[in-house]
Design an enzyme around this catalytic site. Structure first.
Site, PDB file in Angstrom:
ATOM      1  CG  ASP A 130       2.489   0.736   2.879  1.00  0.00           C
ATOM      2  OD1 ASP A 130       3.033   0.116   2.192  1.00  0.00           O
ATOM      3  OD2 ASP A 130       2.751   1.642   3.030  1.00  0.00           O
ATOM      4  CB  CYS A 131      -3.797  -0.560   5.551  1.00  0.00           C
ATOM      5  SG  CYS A 131      -3.007   0.703   5.950  1.00  0.00           S
ATOM      6  CE1 TYR A 132      -7.895  -3.544   5.531  1.00  0.00           C
ATOM      7  CE2 TYR A 132      -6.980  -1.152   4.482  1.00  0.00           C
ATOM      8  CZ  TYR A 132      -8.160  -2.132   5.268  1.00  0.00           C
ATOM      9  OH  TYR A 132      -8.159  -1.660   6.878  1.00  0.00           O
TER      10      TYR A 132
END
Length: 391
Positions: A130-132
């Site tokens: 989700d972050c990357y």
């Protein structure tokens, strides 16, 4: 007695007296040590030699959408990516992957290209989260399109080393270069009496935080180097009879010059990095001059037979650097030609360049914040309960 603060005052006023270590050795005698210690403020040393335990830290900056890099290649050379989403460590001796064009290139060549301002091809794959959310990335980078780019070298500046020979019946390809069979040649890597750590054998005037010449820019000593072995046996003049102290170094690669940072390749062994390093030695007392007076005839190295594929190899005794630099040594009655892997001429250039920096007032000395440990033993790695085949 002088202090580094007093010497720096003279440097900033362009009044410091700076000699290269060769200039000192040409002039010093036992009787003149007190006079020279009063007159001279700094002695400059230098070396330009292979230092494969080197590498570069690179921060790329974030893509949009961001990527958490899992694997990354720079001009086909794998960079380590396991300590930050877009942080990389490129080892100088990392080989180009099989199948890539020009596989005699390695990490040292990529580092040289970046320092020279050349474009480098980057290919990366990422771990999606989700972050990357980005899974892959391909582009070209230069020195000016990345954030941090600095050399962080875990082992540089061997204090003395070995002389490699080959007593076997076939050519051997080593980190010293090709060794011809039947004692066909002898190769050494340390420049001898002009080498930085030979002139401060007990590391008394340098330490963590010492400012140095690194690759044509300014660097610093950060720690003891890997394989640091100050307990090596020593002569009465305190110079070691083989590999001893090492240093870890750091410096901003964006300031560096490819003349002093050169990728290289040893046939059938792998890539490495030719690196220029110079250390200024502050003349704090007469002992500094006495230590720097050591000559090539008073420094020795072991002649090691690479034909025996073991951790501890047999030697043919010790030989002085004055003998090595004459181009031939005698081994068991046979005259064997010698050659250095280090560039003696560029080592001299570094000492001269550092002298100019100090005399012009653009390079001042730093007080070490801690000493380099002198009590490190050397621990081998033994493998128990298994048989190792040398075939």
């Amino acid at each position: 007695m002088k202090t580094i603060a007093e010497i720096n005052d003279k440097i900033l006023q362009n009044r410091a007296v700076v000699w290269t270590v060769e200039e000192l050795k040409a002039k010093v005698t036992p009787d003149t040590i007190p006079q020279i210690a009063q007159e001279v403020d700094v002695i400059t040393t230098g070396t330009f030699e292979p230092m494969e335990a080197s590498g570069a830290v690179i921060n790329l900056g974030h893509t949009d959408p961001p990527i958490n890099i899992k694997t990354c290649w720079l001009n086909g050379v794998l960079a380590y990516s396991g300590f930050g989403s877009v942080d990389l460590y490129l080892g100088a001796s990392q080989m180009m992957e099989d199948g890539e064009e020009g596989n005699e290139q390695g990490g040292g060549h990529v580092i040289e290209d970046l320092i020279a301002g050349k474009s480098v091809h980057l290919r990366a794959s990422g771990v999606v989260s989700d972050c990357y959310p980005r899974s892959s990335f391909e582009t070209t980078i230069t020195r000016d399109t990345i954030n941090q780019f600095y050399l962080f070298n875990p082992r540089n500046l061997y204090q003395n080393f070995i002389v490699g020979v080959n007593g076997g019946d076939r050519p051997l390809y080593t980190y010293l270069g090709p060794l011809q069979p039947y004692l066909g040649n002898a190769v050494y890597s340390n420049p001898g009496a002009i080498s930085p750590l030979i002139n401060d054998p007990d590391l008394q005037v340098i330490g963590i935080g010492t400012r140095i010449f690194l690759g044509g820019g300014i660097g610093y000593i950060t720690w003891e180097g890997t394989q640091h072995f100050p307990l090596q046996k020593r002569l009465d003049n305190r110079t070691p009879i083989g590999p001893a102290a090492t240093l870890a170094l750091i410096g901003d690669a964006k300031q560096m010059n490819p003349y002093w940072v050169r990728g290289c390749y040893f046939k059938n062994y792998g890539p490495s990095l030719m690196l220029g390093v110079g250390i200024p030695l502050p003349v704090l007392n007469e002992d500094v001059i006495a230590r720097c007076a050591v000559s090539d005839q008073d420094i020795v190295a072991p002649v090691v037979d690479f034909a025996i594929p073991r951790r501890v190899r047999p030697t043919f005794g010790l030989v002085s650097y004055s003998q090595l630099k004459k181009g031939k040594i005698s081994i068991e009655g046979k005259m064997v030609r010698t050659a250095p892997v280090a560039s003696i001429s560029r080592s001299r250039e570094i000492a001269q360049e550092l002298k100019k920096w100090i005399e012009s007032g653009t390079f001042t000395l730093t007080e070490p914040v801690a000493s380099i440990p002198l009590d490190r033993s050397f621990l081998p790695q033994n493998i128990w309960g298994s048989q190792i085949s040398l075939d």
